[in-house]
Motif scaffolding. Structure first.
Motif, mmCIF file in Angstrom:
data_model
loop_
_atom_site.group_PDB
_atom_site.id
_atom_site.type_symbol
_atom_site.label_atom_id
_atom_site.label_comp_id
_atom_site.label_asym_id
_atom_site.label_seq_id
_atom_site.Cartn_x
_atom_site.Cartn_y
_atom_site.Cartn_z
ATOM 1 N N ASN A 45 0.945 -1.675 -6.943
ATOM 2 C CA ASN A 45 -0.306 -1.464 -6.387
ATOM 3 C C ASN A 45 -0.645 -2.601 -5.095
ATOM 4 O O ASN A 45 -0.975 -2.352 -4.160
ATOM 5 C CB ASN A 45 -1.244 -1.033 -7.270
ATOM 6 C CG ASN A 45 -1.094 0.177 -8.101
ATOM 7 O OD1 ASN A 45 -1.442 0.230 -9.317
ATOM 8 N ND2 ASN A 45 -0.710 1.273 -7.536
ATOM 9 N N THR A 98 -2.511 -3.945 1.947
ATOM 10 C CA THR A 98 -3.111 -2.866 2.357
ATOM 11 C C THR A 98 -2.629 -1.847 3.493
ATOM 12 O O THR A 98 -1.642 -2.614 4.099
ATOM 13 C CB THR A 98 -4.310 -3.010 2.588
ATOM 14 O OG1 THR A 98 -4.745 -3.776 3.832
ATOM 15 C CG2 THR A 98 -5.472 -3.559 1.412
ATOM 16 N N GLN A 128 -7.924 -0.064 6.185
ATOM 17 C CA GLN A 128 -8.113 0.258 4.903
ATOM 18 C C GLN A 128 -8.413 -0.911 4.044
ATOM 19 O O GLN A 128 -9.467 -0.728 3.068
ATOM 20 C CB GLN A 128 -6.683 0.721 4.092
ATOM 21 C CG GLN A 128 -6.929 1.330 2.834
ATOM 22 C CD GLN A 128 -5.980 0.782 1.728
ATOM 23 O OE1 GLN A 128 -5.216 -0.069 2.012
ATOM 24 N NE2 GLN A 128 -6.156 1.193 0.495
ATOM 25 N N ALA A 129 -8.217 -2.427 4.321
ATOM 26 C CA ALA A 129 -8.719 -3.204 3.619
ATOM 27 C C ALA A 129 -10.304 -3.308 3.823
ATOM 28 O O ALA A 129 -10.985 -3.656 2.771
ATOM 29 C CB ALA A 129 -8.067 -4.507 4.219
ATOM 30 N N ILE A 178 -12.035 -0.516 1.658
ATOM 31 C CA ILE A 178 -11.945 -0.810 -0.017
ATOM 32 C C ILE A 178 -12.819 -1.961 -0.179
ATOM 33 O O ILE A 178 -13.614 -1.988 -1.428
ATOM 34 C CB ILE A 178 -10.502 -0.838 -0.535
ATOM 35 C CG1 ILE A 178 -9.655 -2.100 -0.165
ATOM 36 C CG2 ILE A 178 -9.814 0.623 -0.299
ATOM 37 C CD1 ILE A 178 -8.355 -2.128 -0.721
ATOM 38 N N LEU A 185 -8.926 -3.728 -5.970
ATOM 39 C CA LEU A 185 -7.507 -3.210 -6.460
ATOM 40 C C LEU A 185 -7.650 -1.843 -7.052
ATOM 41 O O LEU A 185 -6.763 -0.957 -6.938
ATOM 42 C CB LEU A 185 -6.769 -4.065 -7.275
ATOM 43 C CG LEU A 185 -5.208 -3.675 -7.823
ATOM 44 C CD1 LEU A 185 -4.476 -3.347 -6.712
ATOM 45 C CD2 LEU A 185 -4.830 -4.900 -8.873
ATOM 46 N N HIS A 224 -8.070 0.735 -4.348
ATOM 47 C CA HIS A 224 -6.908 1.001 -3.742
ATOM 48 C C HIS A 224 -5.921 1.965 -4.414
ATOM 49 O O HIS A 224 -5.251 2.693 -4.003
ATOM 50 C CB HIS A 224 -6.173 -0.564 -3.473
ATOM 51 C CG HIS A 224 -4.780 -0.607 -3.128
ATOM 52 N ND1 HIS A 224 -4.656 -0.270 -1.710
ATOM 53 C CD2 HIS A 224 -3.626 -0.829 -3.589
ATOM 54 C CE1 HIS A 224 -3.331 -0.526 -1.395
ATOM 55 N NE2 HIS A 224 -2.728 -0.806 -2.500
ATOM 56 N N GLN A 225 -5.885 1.463 -5.845
ATOM 57 C CA GLN A 225 -4.961 2.392 -6.593
ATOM 58 C C GLN A 225 -5.333 3.753 -6.718
ATOM 59 O O GLN A 225 -4.267 4.632 -6.696
ATOM 60 C CB GLN A 225 -5.172 1.816 -8.333
ATOM 61 C CG GLN A 225 -4.521 0.505 -8.525
ATOM 62 C CD GLN A 225 -5.074 0.085 -9.865
ATOM 63 O OE1 GLN A 225 -6.280 0.362 -10.570
ATOM 64 N NE2 GLN A 225 -4.334 -0.980 -10.600
ATOM 65 N N SER A 257 -6.615 5.341 -4.176
ATOM 66 C CA SER A 257 -6.719 5.926 -2.725
ATOM 67 C C SER A 257 -5.488 6.078 -2.134
ATOM 68 O O SER A 257 -4.948 6.940 -1.657
ATOM 69 C CB SER A 257 -7.596 5.242 -1.979
ATOM 70 O OG SER A 257 -7.205 3.962 -1.787
ATOM 71 N N CYS A 301 -0.024 2.577 -2.679
ATOM 72 C CA CYS A 301 0.299 1.165 -2.298
ATOM 73 C C CYS A 301 0.971 1.353 -0.862
ATOM 74 O O CYS A 301 0.961 2.197 -0.366
ATOM 75 C CB CYS A 301 1.734 0.651 -3.291
ATOM 76 S SG CYS A 301 3.170 1.833 -2.626
#
Length: 389
Positions: free
Chosen positions: A67, A98, A103-104, A107, A260, A263-264, A266, A269
């Motif tokens: 991830n 990301t 995206q960074a 999140i 994280l 991110h996981q 959405s 990876c």
């Protein structure tokens, strides 16, 4: 059945469309346009970087990665940040790869904001900041800056916007859209405020490699700032990798692990082949970065000098690849100027108000175009300005 529009969330329904996208719908319908509007390098991703991606495909590296990203890339990001900006981040627990810096940012806001938390946004700013805060349940608070001060933050006025609900602020240096670079002294003043009011600082340093006149200071390198900073960066701008959609976050472990989680759920990876390309970019790509940086500096010097000569006052941007000239002496709004310039001279720029109210009276011009195109664009802009008088 209710109308389909009634099923859309109130938050999304009330979001304003991107001012950049709205304007470039017009550009797509025209031929022969010189575009100074797109915020991306005109260079192709260097061959060795592309080749590394091809090799990863040939070797069958097509599955999901961890991830947080492949270990090789997180290790190289850690080394890069230490070598270039004197930052210490552990590759195992403090770096997250990301899908682009966008995206960074998304999140980061979703990980830290509760409903109604306020985020200070320094304007003019990248178009997505306020909307991303809103989508995360927060409340964006616009902090205006002035062209007379080269769009730098006044620490004393910044304090006026802080309330009991203020949780974070976001900085972008070098800035999109103004090209302004905050000096070490500027950042130290902001750091004092962040400590005094216990704020998280999200700092967008995607253009950090593209500075031209002064050494770049990374915000989390300041004393006691790493623990309260979320560093956003990526490969799009300096490494000419916009289409690869690869960015990263560096932050203290507790903050990073919270991001994280988001991110996981959405995206799982970042793209595998892009990650292997980025390893090559960091290990063997800095000469290309320096070549592009020098090229942008030459173009900046020509373009900004020319804008001032034709009567559009423009401060010398210290970084990124944008000029942000004033069009106030024409008596037109930013949108009217940009639309007429496009229709009458076929030069595309972005209205300054797309970046917030304090951008009104300005236009954003990207000089990440060939020198030939910039020269022709200046001729056309000059013709347009002369026609107004």
């Amino acid at each position: 059945m209710k109308t389909l529009n009634s099923y859309i969330s109130d938050t999304v329904r009330t979001l304003k469309p991107s001012g950049i996208r709205k304007f470039f719908d017009l550009v797509a319908k025209m031929d022969g346009v010189i575009s100074l509007g797109v915020g991306e390098p005109d260079f192709v991703t260097p061959w060795n970087v592309r080749e590394a991606s091809i090799l990863s495909l040939e070797q069958g590296y097509t599955a999901y990665t961890a991830n947080a990203g492949i270990v090789e890339l997180r290790t190289e990001i850690s080394r890069y940040l230490q070598k270039r900006f004197h930052l210490q981040y552990d590759f195992e627990s403090e770096i997250l790869v990301t899908v682009g810096a966008s995206q960074a940012l998304d999140i980061a806001f979703r990980a830290i904001l509760n409903q109604g938390d306020e985020v200070l946004i320094i304007e003019p700013c990248f178009v997505s900041y306020g909307s991303l805060v809103t989508l995360a349940g927060g409340k964006p608070i616009s902090v205006s800056t002035s062209g007379d001060e080269e769009f730098k933050i006044n620490p004393y006025s910044l304090k006026k916007y802080i309330t009991s609900k203020t949780k974070a602020m976001i900085l972008c240096t070098p800035s999109n859209p103004t090209g302004t670079v905050l000096s070490k002294r500027d950042l130290e003043e902001i750091a004092k405020i962040a400590k005094e009011h216990d704020l998280i600082v999200i700092v967008d340093e995607i253009y950090a490699e593209l500075t031209y006149d002064e050494p770049f200071t990374s915000f989390p390198s300041l004393p006691d700032m790493k623990e309260r900073t979320i560093l956003i960066s990526g490969f799009s701008k300096a490494f000419a990798m916009t289409g690869w959609r690869l960015g990263y976050i560096a932050a203290e472990c507790d903050l990073l692990q919270a991001m994280l989680k988001v991110h996981q759920y959405s995206v799982m990876c970042a793209p595998t082949m892009a990650q292997y390309a980025a390893v090559e970019a960091l290990t063997n790509g800095m000469e290309e970065v320096e070549f592009m940086r020098k090229s942008y500096k030459r173009r900046r010097n020509y373009f900004v000098k020319s804008l001032n000569e034709i009567g559009l006052h423009c401060h010398m941007p210290g970084g990124a690849f944008y000029a942000f000239p004033s069009i106030q002496n024409t008596g037109m709004s930013s949108e009217e100027f940009a639309e007429r310039l496009l229709v009458e001279q076929k030069v595309a720029v972005v209205p300054g108000n797309a970046f917030g109210e304090s951008g009104e009276g300005y236009i954003r011009c990207s000089y990440a175009s060939s020198m030939e195109q910039l020269q022709e664009a200046i001729k056309r802009i000059n013709h347009f300005v002369q026609s107004l008088s």
